[in-house]
Design an enzyme around this catalytic site. Structure first.
Site, PDB file in Angstrom:
ATOM      1  N   ASP A 128       0.808  -1.212   0.000  1.00 13.50           N
ATOM      2  CA  ASP A 128       0.000   0.000   0.000  1.00 13.50           C
ATOM      3  C   ASP A 128       0.845   1.267   0.000  1.00 13.50           C
ATOM      4  OD1 ASP A 128      -2.663  -0.769  -0.042  1.00 13.50           O
ATOM      5  OD2 ASP A 128      -2.717  -1.167   2.106  1.00 13.50           O
TER       6      ASP A 128
HETATM    7  C1  GLC Z   1      -1.747  -3.866   5.283  1.00 14.42           C
HETATM    8  C2  GLC Z   1      -2.948  -3.932   4.389  1.00 14.42           C
HETATM    9  C3  GLC Z   1      -2.706  -4.785   3.195  1.00 14.42           C
HETATM   10  C4  GLC Z   1      -1.438  -4.400   2.533  1.00 14.42           C
HETATM   11  C5  GLC Z   1      -0.278  -4.408   3.514  1.00 14.42           C
HETATM   12  C6  GLC Z   1       1.012  -3.925   2.895  1.00 14.42           C
HETATM   13  O1  GLC Z   1      -1.576  -5.093   5.922  1.00 14.42           O
HETATM   14  O2  GLC Z   1      -4.059  -4.429   5.078  1.00 14.42           O
HETATM   15  O3  GLC Z   1      -3.771  -4.681   2.293  1.00 14.42           O
HETATM   16  O4  GLC Z   1      -1.220  -5.282   1.484  1.00 14.42           O
HETATM   17  O5  GLC Z   1      -0.588  -3.566   4.579  1.00 14.42           O
HETATM   18  O6  GLC Z   1       0.997  -2.567   2.626  1.00 14.42           O
HETATM   19  C1  GLC Z   2      -0.646   2.438   5.902  1.00 18.48           C
HETATM   20  C2  GLC Z   2       0.102   1.226   6.353  1.00 18.48           C
HETATM   21  C3  GLC Z   2      -0.217   0.015   5.548  1.00 18.48           C
HETATM   22  C4  GLC Z   2      -1.694  -0.126   5.411  1.00 18.48           C
HETATM   23  C5  GLC Z   2      -2.320   1.153   4.874  1.00 18.48           C
HETATM   24  C6  GLC Z   2      -3.804   0.971   4.739  1.00 18.48           C
HETATM   25  O1  GLC Z   2      -0.177   2.833   4.678  1.00 18.48           O
HETATM   26  O2  GLC Z   2       1.479   1.422   6.363  1.00 18.48           O
HETATM   27  O3  GLC Z   2       0.329  -1.126   6.169  1.00 18.48           O
HETATM   28  O4  GLC Z   2      -1.966  -1.167   4.552  1.00 18.48           O
HETATM   29  O5  GLC Z   2      -2.009   2.204   5.732  1.00 18.48           O
HETATM   30  O6  GLC Z   2      -4.573   1.928   5.291  1.00 18.48           O
END
Ligand code: GLC
Ligand code: GLC
Length: 812
Positions: free
Chosen positions: A486
């Site tokens: 993300d």
């Molecule tokens: C969080 C989110 C997931 C994403 C991950 C890596 O665990 O829930 O959707 O893939 O972060 O950013």
């Molecule tokens: C932030 C976190 C990531 C998560 C995302 C979703 O970027 O670092 O892990 O998946 O929020 O809201």
């Protein structure tokens, strides 16, 4: 750092036993399995909600409070001048004995003080919209005890977000009713809500409170409510401000005597035309009925036995017996349990997820399915349909949806280009488990629009097409807002701290940002899709997709290989990310995981080199970090990933979720020793033994992120419970390490083990069959030599499915 211990596993009872209330962080558990849920910490903190932690919050909770974990269901006992709680908090009166047992959907907290034992069993009975709190008081002293018992719950005004901010309104809306031993919370029931909550106890009460300020006092705290300290309830009736529910009960106990009290926190919905019994008076029929079902110790014990039986059955679907009890307890109990919890909550409600921030994630929920589908396939089926219903006609999808409405979340929108592939991943897992191909014929809408329905199979097809239709200059998948990571926001370009990295795309026109992670994911899921098409007799479609796979593999080999590992991405301008040429972030884990799982370039030695590079550059004592070296400054072309200090979260944290990808890559490559050593590093039972203090969060489940080697305190865990790690750990150990893989026509046996592994047995229920499978590894890491099914040697490695009980012997 000294590694103090705060508890231990009790495998026989499937419990984790906490023996010191002052854990390094609240260690929580989840109650409820379908509609009514509660979070409960080891000191009884937490809250309850119905289906949706944002829109239907029943009790109030304040996150990140001082002290931590403030607010919950509290029992206050006043014994002479001593006031104490069975769970130590909030009074924090030193106890003579404290124990919290977190079990499968229940928690039992026991405290003893001055010869009195108070033990509370918390659980949500199956199919009931209520949390039971069975309090047992026992006089273990030689004197008669006169105790004053106060219960306490604080109502949330339903919408957990506005409850915490819209005070100009909230302080005037609160309404309650009191009837006998039941306190009803009916805020906003007069208008559009058709639901209320109640808090009941199955004994006459000698007083009550429903107004927080009257009970606690404006200048007091949960630790010293005035009513409790003075031993006098106020019999207050809340009008606005903050409604609560507190029962007051006078209890006399003879030496040795024990008494049960059943408290019930319930939730009720009424039809529009049946809301009121009289003007201003709520219709309590359903509450009365619910109470009648759970108002004695016998009824509650029966409901509890049913819950335990339910978990017995669920967990018995897959049980392993090895010589390693650390492995067995995770596989047989805690990993499966965490998979159920993540399936239920996605990433919405934990002690790190506030329940108001996020709904159900498209990619998250699909991955969660893989850890859950063997438990309750019918629920998995419904979930797949719900998820697919939020897709757009071009195959893109809402990144999240709200569980209460099942609608896509407009605030987040779409544009995460990995999302569509995960639908294949989840659906294939479901069909392999159940053999139910009929799901592919289900008519499923786009964006929940009636009239737009096409078959689920069509949704899978357009999911694949979405990748193919969005390729960049190197014929690799365009990344969009982000892929699985993300925080790799290559089209974001934000200098404005008020912009969300996730939803902002300041430039994407003309983007060249491509993702090697999606490339690998595409190859893995498209292979599954091709096999599915072949199974369904869709030869032309299978061929079409095989061409796309071949092209993707070529593109990765040509443009995605850096010499010792796979690149991670190309940025907006077409520059390499995750390359030896970069100053920081030279290597990333995600593309190593997915491209090795996809076996891209295996024959050219790419897979082996990539896996070796993971060991060399990413691995540390606590697992593998996401990238290396960590980013030391904000790079606005990269986005959020570089916003985190080194070693945390997506910037070189050990993001446990993606470690299994490399482990599976190792297993596919047949490197059992390496697979196992990576796996054991993040296996909670191993961490529990060595690092309870450092690790900080619950030692019985995986957390999302452990601080990486570049962090200030490597090994410190965060974001426990709700993480794709649960499903991925399960998928890895059950299918790739222990090697029991559901397939369309039966169970494929293909373990990958450390050479030290001894014989082991897996009992696996599969559709209408159950298998007792004994594996003899004989020191081999990989490669099944012979399978004997019910005394007969079979060809190949798939045990053909047939109903009934079967005994299987496997020699490696
Ligand atoms: C969080 C989110 C997931 C994403 C991950 C890596 O665990 O829930 O959707 O893939 O972060 O950013
Ligand atoms: C932030 C976190 C990531 C998560 C995302 C979703 O970027 O670092 O892990 O998946 O929020 O809201």
């Amino acid at each position: 750092m000294e590694q103090k211990r705060y508890g231990h596993f009790d495998d026989l009872h499937r419990e984790y036993v906490i023996t010191d209330p002052q854990t390094p962080w609240p260690w929580i558990n989840y109650l409820g399995n379908e509609d009514f849920f509660s979070l409960i910490s080891n000191t009884a903190g937490g809250y309850s909600f119905y289906k949706d932690a944002k829109f239907r919050r029943i009790t109030r909770y304040r996150y990140n409070n001082v002290p931590m974990d403030n607010g919950g269901r509290y029992f206050y006992l006043k014994d002479g001048d001593t006031v104490w709680n069975p769970g130590w908090k909030p009074c924090k009166t030193p106890l003579d004995f404290y124990e919290c047992r977190h079990g499968m959907s229940y928690t039992r907290i026991t405290g003893r003080k001055n010869g009195v034992e108070a033990s509370v069993l918390f659980f949500v009975p199956l199919k009931k919209w209520a949390e039971v709190q069975k309090l047992t008081l026992t006089n273990q002293s030689n004197e008669v005890k006169h105790l004053k018992l106060f219960s306490f719950e604080e109502w949330c005004l339903w919408n957990a977000a506005t409850d915490m901010e819209n005070f100009q309104r909230n302080f005037s809306t609160g309404e309650v009713e009191i009837e006998d031993s039941t306190i009803y919370h009916k805020t906003e029931y007069r208008e559009r809500r058709n639901h209320y909550a109640f808090y009941h106890v199955n004994t006459p009460i000698q007083g009550f409170d429903t107004d927080r300020e009257s009970f606690i006092g404006l200048y007091n705290e949960f630790a010293d409510p005035q009513a409790v300290m003075e031993g006098k309830p106020r019999n207050s009736h809340a009008h606005g401000w903050s409604p609560i529910a507190s029962h007051y009960i006078e209890v006399t106990l003879q030496p040795g005597e024990s008494k049960d009290f059943v408290f019930l926190l319930g939730y009720v919905e009424n039809e529009q035309d049946q809301k009121f019994a009289a003007p201003q008076v709520i219709n309590k029929e359903k509450a009365h009925a619910l109470i009648a079902e759970l108002n004695t110790t016998e009824k509650v014990d029966k409901a509890f036995a049913e819950l335990c039986d339910y978990w017995d059955k669920l967990l018995n679907i897959y049980q392993v017996k090895t010589a390693n009890d650390k492995l067995d307890r995770m596989v047989n109990i805690w990993n499966q349990y965490q998979c159920m919890v993540t399936f239920n909550f996605s990433r919405s409600a934990s002690f790190f997820e506030s329940g108001i921030g996020r709904g159900m994630g498209f990619r998250d929920s699909n991955q969660d399915l893989v850890g859950f589908v063997h438990q309750i396939p019918s629920r998995a089926r419904q979930r797949i349909i719900d998820i697919a219903s939020t897709q757009f006609p071009d195959g893109g999808c809402y990144h999240q949806y709200q569980p209460l409405t099942k609608r896509g979340n407009n605030d987040i929108g779409g544009g995460f280009n990995d999302d569509p592939c995960w639908l294949i991943f989840g659906t294939v897992a479901y069909i392999k488990e159940t053999g139910d191909f009929s799901i592919l014929d289900e008519m499923v809408p786009f964006d929940n629009q009636p009239g737009s329905e096409v078959t689920l199979f069509e949704h899978l097809k357009i999911s694949m097409d979405h990748v193919i239709n969005n390729l960049g200059p190197h014929m690799l998948p365009l990344i969009g807002r982000a892929d699985w990571n993300d925080c790799l926001n290559l089209n974001c370009f934000s200098w404005d701290p008020n912009e969300s990295f996730q939803t902002t795309e300041n430039v994407s026109e003309g983007t060249k940002a491509e993702s090697l992670m999606i490339a690998g994911l595409f190859v893995v899921t498209a292979k599954d899709y091709v096999a599915l098409c072949q199974k369904m007799g869709k030869a032309a479609e299978a061929e079409r997709m095989q061409k796309a796979i071949d092209a993707m593999i070529e593109a990765v080999k040509k443009h995605g290989w850096d010499g010792e590992w796979y690149l991670r991405a190309y940025d907006f301008y077409g520059r390499k990310i995750g390359s030896n040429e970069c100053d920081e972030g030279k290597i990333f884990i995600e593309s190593q995981g997915w491209c090795t799982m996809a076996e891209i370039g295996a024959d050219d030695g790419m897979v082996a080199k990539s896996l070796d590079s993971c060991k060399k550059y990413l691995e540390c004592e606590h697992g593998m970090v996401l990238n290396n070296p960590a980013f030391t400054k904000y790079i606005y072309e990269y986005g959020e990933i570089s916003s985190y200090p080194e070693g945390y979260k997506e910037n070189a944290g050990i993001f446990c979720h993606n470690n299994p990808w490399v482990i599976i890559g190792e297993c596919i490559a047949g490197r059992g020793n390496d697979a196992w050593s990576h796996y054991a590093k993040i296996l909670p039972s191993y961490v529990e033994e060595k690092y309870q203090t450092l690790h900080k969060v619950e030692p019985y489940v995986n957390c999302q992120m452990v601080a990486g080697k570049d962090a200030f305190r490597p090994g410190e865990g965060k974001n426990s419970w709700l993480t794709g790690t649960a499903a991925w750990m399960w998928y890895t150990v059950s299918e790739f390490i222990l090697g029991i893989k559901p397939d369309y026509d039966g169970i494929r046996i293909d373990p990958c083990l450390p050479e030290t592994a001894g014989d082991y047995t897996v009992s696996r229920k599969f559709r209408e069959a159950d298998y007792d499978i004994t594996i003899h590894p004989n020191g081999s890491q990989k490669g099944v030599k012979q399978i004997v099914l019910d005394g007969q040697a079979i060809d190949g490695t798939v045990i053909p499915y047939s109903k009934g009980h079967h005994v299987v012997e496997v020699t490696m």
